[in-house]
Design an enzyme around this catalytic site. Structure first.
Site, PDB file in Angstrom:
ATOM      1  CG  ASP A 141      -2.047   0.973   1.114  1.00 50.71           C
ATOM      2  OD1 ASP A 141      -3.066   0.663   0.468  1.00 50.71           O
ATOM      3  OD2 ASP A 141      -1.919   2.074   1.664  1.00 50.71           O
ATOM      4  CB  ALA A 169      -3.185   1.405  -2.675  1.00 53.53           C
ATOM      5  CG  ASP A 170      -3.349  -3.001   0.386  1.00 57.63           C
ATOM      6  OD1 ASP A 170      -2.701  -2.834  -0.661  1.00 57.63           O
ATOM      7  OD2 ASP A 170      -2.836  -3.410   1.439  1.00 57.63           O
ATOM      8  CB  ILE A 171      -9.403  -1.052   1.320  1.00 56.46           C
ATOM      9  CG1 ILE A 171      -8.824  -1.976   2.405  1.00 56.46           C
ATOM     10  CG2 ILE A 171     -10.926  -1.013   1.427  1.00 56.46           C
ATOM     11  CD1 ILE A 171      -9.065  -1.497   3.822  1.00 56.46           C
TER      12      ILE A 171
END
Length: 394
Positions: A141, A169-171
């Site tokens: 992330d 960024a991940d979620i």
């Protein structure tokens, strides 16, 4: 009679691990999709042992994997691949988060899957996508946010870049974008009968969140300055202020009507016309308000503004968040029963509807909990299952 969940009848094989993929499949599972986690035998999803462990699994894993089943399957073995190919006859949506090329090396690339089931939907969720100079590069992330310019813009004026407390960024760039893409592919297949390969990059996803900043940059060609943009500290009306007891208030009086209400409440009508003055004057107003907010505690200010429509709210810690009346009313904190872990509190579903209700159908699964059940569903006999166990294919 319970209302039908919107994704009831759709079945996914989830090969992903850690956060982005499991968050995506959680969104879909909560909407009724049957999600079968395909995990490595013994070790399973890495997230099971990351972070604080309850009894068997970590709090992180448990928070992401309700309403899913688990099958322990060795995809490097011929027998494991045979099971996988039989599964995709009905579990025809696949989510994977390996590096580009891994599915092909396993013999499970999209072209091979398509031969077995032309309607298959494969969603590949990676850091940088299936092509381009960064396709093979590792990342997390923090790296995607850095390369996307988000970190450069995040933080106080004249200070260092600041890491956000949630994995944007991940979620947001990954998990949510993948869920939207999968839903779009399902609609496409319903209309045309065609499957497809979805290529979702967390880097692309977080870049798309730059829309308004990019719009201004493309117009003016000037770089945004950390802590000085309109919504990152440049305006007195959109700011975080410290209180007497070292707590914080968020002021979001961006529309003139809210700013006017705020100024009248603090008996500073002279500030109403100065809401959007230039930077030098904004600094002066911010400092004046900083001194003002230090004269009362957070609780006193909350009570003071209780009936004022000015977009001003306290900055809460998690203990306060999970006891907030709005959070409780919206059922955003739920409690579920787990056969080993006991009662577990979790975040509820953010999706509300007049036609269906959110429910926890099953607790987070044990690693491989449903392996035998699923194998029997697709036609394997007890003897065949015993052999698969002996050769460690499952």
């Amino acid at each position: 009679m319970p209302l039908l969940q919107p994704l009831s009848g759709f079945k996914m094989l989830d090969l992903s691990r850690l956060l982005p993929g499991p968050f995506c499949s959680l969104l879909l599972a909560d909407l009724g999709m049957e999600v079968l986690k395909i995990e490595q035998p013994i070790e399973g999803d890495y997230m099971r042992k990351m972070g604080p462990i309850r009894k068997e699994d970590s709090a992180y894993f448990l928070s992401l994997n309700r309403n899913k089943k688990s099958m322990a399957l060795n995809l490097k073995m011929k027998e494991g691949k045979e099971i996988f190919f039989r599964l995709i006859e009905t579990y025809d949506i696949i989510l994977e988060g390996f590096r580009p090329g891994v599915m092909e090396r396993l013999g499970l690339g999209f072209q091979e899957l398509k031969k077995r089931n032309p309607k298959v939907i494969l969603c590949s969720l990676t850091g940088y996508g299936q092509d381009g100079p960064y396709r093979e590069r590792s990342g997390h992330d923090i790296n995607y946010l850095g390369l996307a310019g988000v970190l450069e813009m995040t933080g106080p004026k004249n200070g260092n870049p600041v890491l956000p407390a949630v994995q944007i960024a991940d979620i947001g760039g990954g998990g949510m974008m993948a869920a939207i893409a999968i839903l779009s592919a399902i609609l496409h297949r319903e209309k045309t009968g065609e499957g497809q390969h979805l290529d979702i990059a967390m880097y692309d996803g977080v870049l798309s969140w730059l829309s308004i900043h990019a719009g201004r940059y493309f117009l003016e060609k000037t770089l945004p300055k950390r802590g000085e943009m309109h919504l990152t500290g440049g305006y007195a009306c959109y700011q975080i202020y410290k209180t007497k007891d070292d707590r914080y208030l968020s002021l979001g009086a961006l529309e003139p009507k809210f700013w006017e209400n705020f100024c009248k409440a603090i008996k500073r009508e002279d500030l109403i016309a100065r809401q959007f003055v230039d930077e030098e004057e904004q600094v002066e107003i911010i400092e004046e308000l900083r001194q003002l907010f230090k004269t009362k505690t957070l609780e006193e200010w909350v009570k003071y503004f209780e009936e004022i429509d000015a977009c001003i709210e306290p900055v809460l810690n998690l203990e306060e968040v999970f006891e907030h009346p709005q959070v409780l009313h919206r059922k955003m904190v739920i409690e579920i029963d787990h056969p080993i872990e006991g009662k577990i509190k979790q975040i509820g579903s953010p999706i509300k509807s007049s036609r269906f209700t959110f429910e926890v159908r099953t607790p987070p699964p044990l690693c491989g909990e449903h392996t035998v059940e699923v194998l029997k569903e697709i036609g394997y006999s007890d003897n065949e299952i015993q052999r698969l166990k002996e050769i460690k294919a499952i």
